[in-house]
Design an enzyme around this catalytic site. Sequence first.
Site, PDB file in Angstrom:
ATOM      1  N   ASN A  98     109.306  80.091  40.416  1.00 32.63           N
ATOM      2  CA  ASN A  98     109.065  81.422  40.970  1.00 32.63           C
ATOM      3  C   ASN A  98     108.447  82.281  39.870  1.00 32.63           C
ATOM      4  O   ASN A  98     108.970  82.331  38.762  1.00 32.63           O
ATOM      5  CB  ASN A  98     110.413  81.990  41.451  1.00 32.63           C
ATOM      6  N   CYS A 127     109.074  91.713  44.658  1.00 30.08           N
ATOM      7  CA  CYS A 127     110.293  92.152  43.982  1.00 30.08           C
ATOM      8  C   CYS A 127     110.365  93.672  44.006  1.00 30.08           C
ATOM      9  O   CYS A 127     109.471  94.345  43.506  1.00 30.08           O
ATOM     10  CB  CYS A 127     110.311  91.664  42.535  1.00 30.08           C
ATOM     11  N   ASN A 190     112.095  88.255  50.891  1.00 30.64           N
ATOM     12  CA  ASN A 190     112.696  88.781  49.684  1.00 30.64           C
ATOM     13  C   ASN A 190     113.652  89.907  50.121  1.00 30.64           C
ATOM     14  O   ASN A 190     113.909  90.079  51.311  1.00 30.64           O
ATOM     15  CB  ASN A 190     111.603  89.279  48.722  1.00 30.64           C
ATOM     16  N   THR A 191     114.141  90.691  49.197  1.00 35.28           N
ATOM     17  CA  THR A 191     115.168  91.691  49.536  1.00 35.28           C
ATOM     18  C   THR A 191     114.547  92.970  50.104  1.00 35.28           C
ATOM     19  O   THR A 191     113.392  93.288  49.858  1.00 35.28           O
ATOM     20  CB  THR A 191     115.973  92.039  48.279  1.00 35.28           C
TER      21      THR A 191
HETATM   22  C1  LIG Z   1     120.652  88.727  42.022  1.00 31.74           C
HETATM   23  C2  LIG Z   1     119.370  88.369  42.717  1.00 31.74           C
HETATM   24  C3  LIG Z   1     118.220  88.091  41.962  1.00 31.74           C
HETATM   25  C4  LIG Z   1     117.024  87.749  42.587  1.00 31.74           C
HETATM   26  N1  LIG Z   1     115.931  87.448  41.827  1.00 31.74           N
HETATM   27  C5  LIG Z   1     114.762  87.051  42.439  1.00 31.74           C
HETATM   28  C6  LIG Z   1     113.626  86.651  41.665  1.00 31.74           C
HETATM   29  O1  LIG Z   1     113.658  86.601  40.429  1.00 31.74           O
HETATM   30  N2  LIG Z   1     112.491  86.290  42.339  1.00 31.74           N
HETATM   31  C7  LIG Z   1     112.426  86.296  43.718  1.00 31.74           C
HETATM   32  O2  LIG Z   1     111.367  85.959  44.291  1.00 31.74           O
HETATM   33  N3  LIG Z   1     113.505  86.648  44.472  1.00 31.74           N
HETATM   34  C8  LIG Z   1     114.655  87.018  43.864  1.00 31.74           C
HETATM   35  N4  LIG Z   1     115.762  87.352  44.631  1.00 31.74           N
HETATM   36  C9  LIG Z   1     115.645  87.301  46.115  1.00 31.74           C
HETATM   37  C10 LIG Z   1     116.218  85.997  46.684  1.00 31.74           C
HETATM   38  O3  LIG Z   1     115.518  84.881  46.188  1.00 31.74           O
HETATM   39  C11 LIG Z   1     116.155  86.020  48.238  1.00 31.74           C
HETATM   40  O4  LIG Z   1     114.810  86.176  48.635  1.00 31.74           O
HETATM   41  C12 LIG Z   1     116.973  87.149  48.861  1.00 31.74           C
HETATM   42  O5  LIG Z   1     118.157  87.377  48.124  1.00 31.74           O
HETATM   43  C13 LIG Z   1     117.332  86.888  50.331  1.00 31.74           C
HETATM   44  O6  LIG Z   1     118.132  85.734  50.486  1.00 31.74           O
HETATM   45  P1  LIG Z   1     119.766  85.784  50.567  1.00 31.74           P
HETATM   46  O7  LIG Z   1     120.124  86.830  51.589  1.00 31.74           O
HETATM   47  O8  LIG Z   1     120.175  84.397  50.936  1.00 31.74           O
HETATM   48  O9  LIG Z   1     120.236  86.195  49.209  1.00 31.74           O
HETATM   49  C14 LIG Z   1     116.956  87.704  44.021  1.00 31.74           C
HETATM   50  C15 LIG Z   1     118.119  87.966  44.764  1.00 31.74           C
HETATM   51  C16 LIG Z   1     119.317  88.289  44.148  1.00 31.74           C
HETATM   52  C17 LIG Z   1     120.528  88.555  44.988  1.00 31.74           C
END
Ligand SMILES: Cc1cc2nc3c(=O)[nH]c(=O)nc-3n(C[C@H](O)[C@H](O)[C@H](O)COP(=O)(O)O)c2cc1C
Length: 303
Positions: A98, A127, A190-191
């Site tokens: 990533n 992000c 993503n979030t």
């Molecule tokens: C603590 C944390 C760090 C994350 N860091 C990244 C990152 O470095 N790069 C990225 O593309 N997504 C990052 N994400 C997003 C996750 O990969 C994912 O897209 C998102 O959390 C939704 O999935 P989930 O609900 O299963 O957590 C991060 C999420 C969390 C919670």
Amino acid sequence: MADLRVELCGVSLKNPVIPASGTFGFGREYNEIYDIARLGAVATKGLTLLPRPGNPVPRIAESRGVILNAVGLQNPGVESFIKNDLEWLRSKTKVIANVAGSTIAEYGEICARLDGLVDFIELNISCPNVKCGGMAFGVRPESIREVTAEAKKNCPHTPLIVKLSPNAESIPLNARAAEEGGADCLSLVNTFTGLAIDIERRRPILANNTGGVSGAGIKPIAVRMVYEAARAVKIPVVGMGGIACAEDAVEFLTAGAAAVQVGTANFGDTRACLKIIEGLNEWCDRHGVSKVSDLTGTLVPNA
Ligand SMILES: Cc1cc2nc3c(=O)[nH]c(=O)nc-3n(C[C@H](O)[C@H](O)[C@H](O)COP(=O)(O)O)c2cc1C
């Protein structure tokens, strides 16, 4: 025993379950709990050209059904990853690197460095927690097309996954823009940008003020977005957002995902990915599904 193998951009994964970027480091800590060779692949923490210390703490806040994070892409940098982690991780399973950058040229540079060394490159243009770069590239079709084209030009030998933001005006338009830019695959979501408030102090809980919302509570929105993206493009889609059990994974597959990523659930249960793999097998057996890949895109909308 169902056949859990899936093929993604010509690469064969032993099952469709992948820990999501940022929730699994480079896999070493989890490998002390279970053999991560059991996983379909691992998505690494977001890598940048230079090491990044990340944002000040607090960087994680809990809320009902979700968490908010503003880690700010803390990582040791791409060279450290290549030197210290890559060979070990590849000896275990398929590797999705990533990556993130502050400029379009930087995305190109990091892709060129990783081309041919990893199984997939996943472009994090979504992000919400970094001031420069990240989501700035991922909300509008024009910039998605441009950053994707620059990345693909620099990684001709490695399948490119473009990770879409849910903080978007139109998922279908953004999905198509990535495909037109040359993406081999999409991943989402993503979030979601959120705000959690400490009401005693009347201040945001996170030092960064806002953070990215993830976890069980976002699942129905993420499933809808995966469905929309999968219908909009011909390339495969990797779905994520709130997956915590095998049934959740089946929902995403049915909506159109070829594979799934599991993020926040790893924090509540370090064995979550393993349980989802085992649960998928049982679910398929109970439902007479001989190949998990047969589930992809089988949703029948109501008339
Ligand atoms: C603590 C944390 C760090 C994350 N860091 C990244 C990152 O470095 N790069 C990225 O593309 N997504 C990052 N994400 C997003 C996750 O990969 C994912 O897209 C998102 O959390 C939704 O999935 P989930 O609900 O299963 O957590 C991060 C999420 C969390 C919670």
